[in-house]
Design a protein around this motif. Sequence first.
Motif, PDB file in Angstrom:
ATOM      1  N   GLU A  83      47.326  64.888  36.182  1.00 13.88           N
ATOM      2  CA  GLU A  83      47.592  66.300  36.439  1.00 13.88           C
ATOM      3  C   GLU A  83      46.771  66.775  37.629  1.00 13.88           C
ATOM      4  O   GLU A  83      45.569  66.523  37.713  1.00 13.88           O
ATOM      5  N   GLY A  84      47.427  67.423  38.568  1.00 12.39           N
ATOM      6  CA  GLY A  84      46.755  67.943  39.751  1.00 12.39           C
ATOM      7  C   GLY A  84      46.665  66.939  40.889  1.00 12.39           C
ATOM      8  O   GLY A  84      46.257  67.293  41.987  1.00 12.39           O
ATOM      9  N   ALA A  85      47.042  65.692  40.652  1.00 11.04           N
ATOM     10  CA  ALA A  85      46.979  64.669  41.697  1.00 11.04           C
ATOM     11  C   ALA A  85      48.360  64.509  42.332  1.00 11.04           C
ATOM     12  O   ALA A  85      49.381  64.827  41.730  1.00 11.04           O
ATOM     13  N   THR A  86      48.372  64.019  43.555  1.00 12.16           N
ATOM     14  CA  THR A  86      49.649  63.793  44.239  1.00 12.16           C
ATOM     15  C   THR A  86      50.033  62.325  44.256  1.00 12.16           C
ATOM     16  O   THR A  86      51.201  61.999  44.372  1.00 12.16           O
ATOM     17  N   GLU A  87      49.052  61.465  44.155  1.00 16.47           N
ATOM     18  CA  GLU A  87      49.305  60.029  44.192  1.00 16.47           C
ATOM     19  C   GLU A  87      49.222  59.431  42.796  1.00 16.47           C
ATOM     20  O   GLU A  87      48.326  59.766  42.026  1.00 16.47           O
ATOM     21  N   PRO A  88      50.135  58.505  42.469  1.00 20.68           N
ATOM     22  CA  PRO A  88      50.053  57.843  41.162  1.00 20.68           C
ATOM     23  C   PRO A  88      48.867  56.874  41.110  1.00 20.68           C
ATOM     24  O   PRO A  88      48.437  56.342  42.129  1.00 20.68           O
ATOM     25  N   VAL A  89      48.368  56.671  39.900  1.00 23.31           N
ATOM     26  CA  VAL A  89      47.250  55.764  39.659  1.00 23.31           C
ATOM     27  C   VAL A  89      47.722  54.694  38.684  1.00 23.31           C
ATOM     28  O   VAL A  89      48.341  55.008  37.670  1.00 23.31           O
ATOM     29  N   THR A  90      47.445  53.430  39.025  1.00 22.16           N
ATOM     30  CA  THR A  90      47.836  52.328  38.149  1.00 22.16           C
ATOM     31  C   THR A  90      46.603  51.781  37.441  1.00 22.16           C
ATOM     32  O   THR A  90      45.617  51.418  38.080  1.00 22.16           O
ATOM     33  N   THR A  91      46.693  51.741  36.124  1.00 19.24           N
ATOM     34  CA  THR A  91      45.642  51.130  35.308  1.00 19.24           C
ATOM     35  C   THR A  91      46.138  49.745  34.918  1.00 19.24           C
ATOM     36  O   THR A  91      47.209  49.609  34.326  1.00 19.24           O
ATOM     37  N   LYS A  92      45.380  48.739  35.278  1.00 19.85           N
ATOM     38  CA  LYS A  92      45.779  47.362  35.003  1.00 19.85           C
ATOM     39  C   LYS A  92      45.736  47.080  33.506  1.00 19.85           C
ATOM     40  O   LYS A  92      44.756  47.386  32.832  1.00 19.85           O
ATOM     41  N   GLY A  93      46.800  46.488  32.994  1.00 16.70           N
ATOM     42  CA  GLY A  93      46.854  46.076  31.601  1.00 16.70           C
ATOM     43  C   GLY A  93      46.151  44.746  31.416  1.00 16.70           C
ATOM     44  O   GLY A  93      45.747  44.085  32.379  1.00 16.70           O
ATOM     45  N   LEU A  94      46.029  44.334  30.172  1.00 13.49           N
ATOM     46  CA  LEU A  94      45.330  43.082  29.869  1.00 13.49           C
ATOM     47  C   LEU A  94      45.988  41.872  30.518  1.00 13.49           C
ATOM     48  O   LEU A  94      45.294  40.949  30.955  1.00 13.49           O
ATOM     49  N   LYS A  95      47.323  41.860  30.587  1.00 13.66           N
ATOM     50  CA  LYS A  95      47.989  40.701  31.182  1.00 13.66           C
ATOM     51  C   LYS A  95      47.575  40.544  32.645  1.00 13.66           C
ATOM     52  O   LYS A  95      47.222  39.441  33.081  1.00 13.66           O
ATOM     53  N   SER A  96      47.561  41.633  33.403  1.00 17.08           N
ATOM     54  CA  SER A  96      47.128  41.564  34.808  1.00 17.08           C
ATOM     55  C   SER A  96      45.670  41.140  34.909  1.00 17.08           C
ATOM     56  O   SER A  96      45.300  40.338  35.781  1.00 17.08           O
ATOM     57  N   GLN A  97      44.840  41.677  34.027  1.00 16.09           N
ATOM     58  CA  GLN A  97      43.417  41.341  34.061  1.00 16.09           C
ATOM     59  C   GLN A  97      43.175  39.861  33.771  1.00 16.09           C
ATOM     60  O   GLN A  97      42.379  39.202  34.456  1.00 16.09           O
ATOM     61  N   PHE A  98      43.884  39.319  32.765  1.00 14.00           N
ATOM     62  CA  PHE A  98      43.676  37.907  32.421  1.00 14.00           C
ATOM     63  C   PHE A  98      44.309  36.966  33.440  1.00 14.00           C
ATOM     64  O   PHE A  98      43.791  35.867  33.665  1.00 14.00           O
ATOM     65  N   ILE A  99      45.397  37.376  34.082  1.00 16.16           N
ATOM     66  CA  ILE A  99      45.963  36.563  35.166  1.00 16.16           C
ATOM     67  C   ILE A  99      44.966  36.512  36.316  1.00 16.16           C
ATOM     68  O   ILE A  99      44.717  35.448  36.898  1.00 16.16           O
ATOM     69  N   SER A 100      44.365  37.640  36.637  1.00 15.48           N
ATOM     70  CA  SER A 100      43.355  37.690  37.695  1.00 15.48           C
ATOM     71  C   SER A 100      42.162  36.793  37.352  1.00 15.48           C
ATOM     72  O   SER A 100      41.649  36.066  38.211  1.00 15.48           O
ATOM     73  N   GLN A 101      41.731  36.819  36.085  1.00 18.52           N
ATOM     74  CA  GLN A 101      40.616  35.958  35.661  1.00 18.52           C
ATOM     75  C   GLN A 101      40.984  34.479  35.755  1.00 18.52           C
ATOM     76  O   GLN A 101      40.153  33.645  36.143  1.00 18.52           O
ATOM     77  N   ALA A 102      42.226  34.139  35.404  1.00 18.92           N
ATOM     78  CA  ALA A 102      42.663  32.738  35.480  1.00 18.92           C
ATOM     79  C   ALA A 102      42.648  32.260  36.929  1.00 18.92           C
ATOM     80  O   ALA A 102      42.192  31.149  37.229  1.00 18.92           O
ATOM     81  N   LYS A 103      43.140  33.112  37.835  1.00 19.98           N
ATOM     82  CA  LYS A 103      43.144  32.753  39.262  1.00 19.98           C
ATOM     83  C   LYS A 103      41.715  32.604  39.789  1.00 19.98           C
ATOM     84  O   LYS A 103      41.418  31.670  40.540  1.00 19.98           O
ATOM     85  N   SER A 104      40.845  33.514  39.380  1.00 20.95           N
ATOM     86  CA  SER A 104      39.458  33.457  39.819  1.00 20.95           C
ATOM     87  C   SER A 104      38.772  32.187  39.311  1.00 20.95           C
ATOM     88  O   SER A 104      38.031  31.527  40.055  1.00 20.95           O
ATOM     89  N   ALA A 105      39.031  31.832  38.058  1.00 15.90           N
ATOM     90  CA  ALA A 105      38.445  30.611  37.492  1.00 15.90           C
ATOM     91  C   ALA A 105      38.953  29.377  38.234  1.00 15.90           C
ATOM     92  O   ALA A 105      38.173  28.463  38.553  1.00 15.90           O
ATOM     93  N   ALA A 106      40.246  29.350  38.528  1.00 17.61           N
ATOM     94  CA  ALA A 106      40.809  28.212  39.266  1.00 17.61           C
ATOM     95  C   ALA A 106      40.203  28.136  40.667  1.00 17.61           C
ATOM     96  O   ALA A 106      39.838  27.056  41.136  1.00 17.61           O
ATOM     97  N   ASN A 107      40.107  29.279  41.330  1.00 21.98           N
ATOM     98  CA  ASN A 107      39.513  29.294  42.672  1.00 21.98           C
ATOM     99  C   ASN A 107      38.075  28.815  42.652  1.00 21.98           C
ATOM    100  O   ASN A 107      37.638  28.113  43.571  1.00 21.98           O
ATOM    101  N   SER A 108      37.333  29.178  41.612  1.00 24.53           N
ATOM    102  CA  SER A 108      35.949  28.717  41.499  1.00 24.53           C
ATOM    103  C   SER A 108      35.891  27.201  41.339  1.00 24.53           C
ATOM    104  O   SER A 108      35.029  26.541  41.919  1.00 24.53           O
ATOM    105  N   GLN A 109      36.816  26.665  40.544  1.00 27.16           N
ATOM    106  CA  GLN A 109      36.849  25.207  40.359  1.00 27.16           C
ATOM    107  C   GLN A 109      37.254  24.498  41.652  1.00 27.16           C
ATOM    108  O   GLN A 109      36.744  23.423  41.958  1.00 27.16           O
ATOM    109  N   LEU A 110      38.167  25.097  42.391  1.00 27.54           N
ATOM    110  CA  LEU A 110      38.641  24.475  43.628  1.00 27.54           C
ATOM    111  C   LEU A 110      37.631  24.582  44.772  1.00 27.54           C
ATOM    112  O   LEU A 110      37.635  23.757  45.691  1.00 27.54           O
ATOM    113  N   ALA A 111      36.759  25.582  44.723  1.00 29.85           N
ATOM    114  CA  ALA A 111      35.844  25.866  45.829  1.00 29.85           C
ATOM    115  C   ALA A 111      34.985  24.670  46.234  1.00 29.85           C
ATOM    116  O   ALA A 111      34.730  24.459  47.423  1.00 29.85           O
TER     117      ALA A 111
END
Length: 171
Positions: A83-111
């Motif tokens: 309310e009162g804002a002009t731009e939408p705000v996206t709150t990441k759900g658990l699926k997005s958060q855990f996909i991001s964590q999986a990618k980060s873990a893989a990148n750490s292993q690959l580094a």
Amino acid sequence: MYALIENNAVTQVGELSILFPNTSNPTHAFAIEQGALEVVEGEQKDQRFYWVTFDSYQVNGSVVTRTYTNTPKALEDVTETPEGATEPVTTKGLKSQFISQAKSAANSQLASTDWCVTRKFERSIDVPASIATARAAIIAECTAKEAAIAACTTMEQLIAVVAPVNTVEMP
């Protein structure tokens, strides 16, 4: 933690020294004699997946249970315009958060072997087969985990998918 009970309802909760401030070193037996009951914790689900909030104290005979409300967190991303804002705000759900964590873990292993890929690109020196195989396995495992997370439609499914830890290791 103990609770003082009157008319089958909790009137006060705290440690014995707080409930009985005029008694030096009150014991469990003393607390029981005074009508206090020990408080047991009710079910609190994993806070990575649920919002856990205190609900109430339930008295059942000689047991006081501290109960909680376990509200599942959002699986999917939620986009809304506050309310009162002009731009939408996206709150990441658990699926997005855990996909991001999986990618980060893989990148750490690959580094640790990224230098081999850079060397291949810059100087055409082959990546050792054992490293190439391990990197491919890490990437495949991450891709499979991402797909499994994306396919989840219930909290129970998501918990089952994200509980196991990556098992591929570098040579």
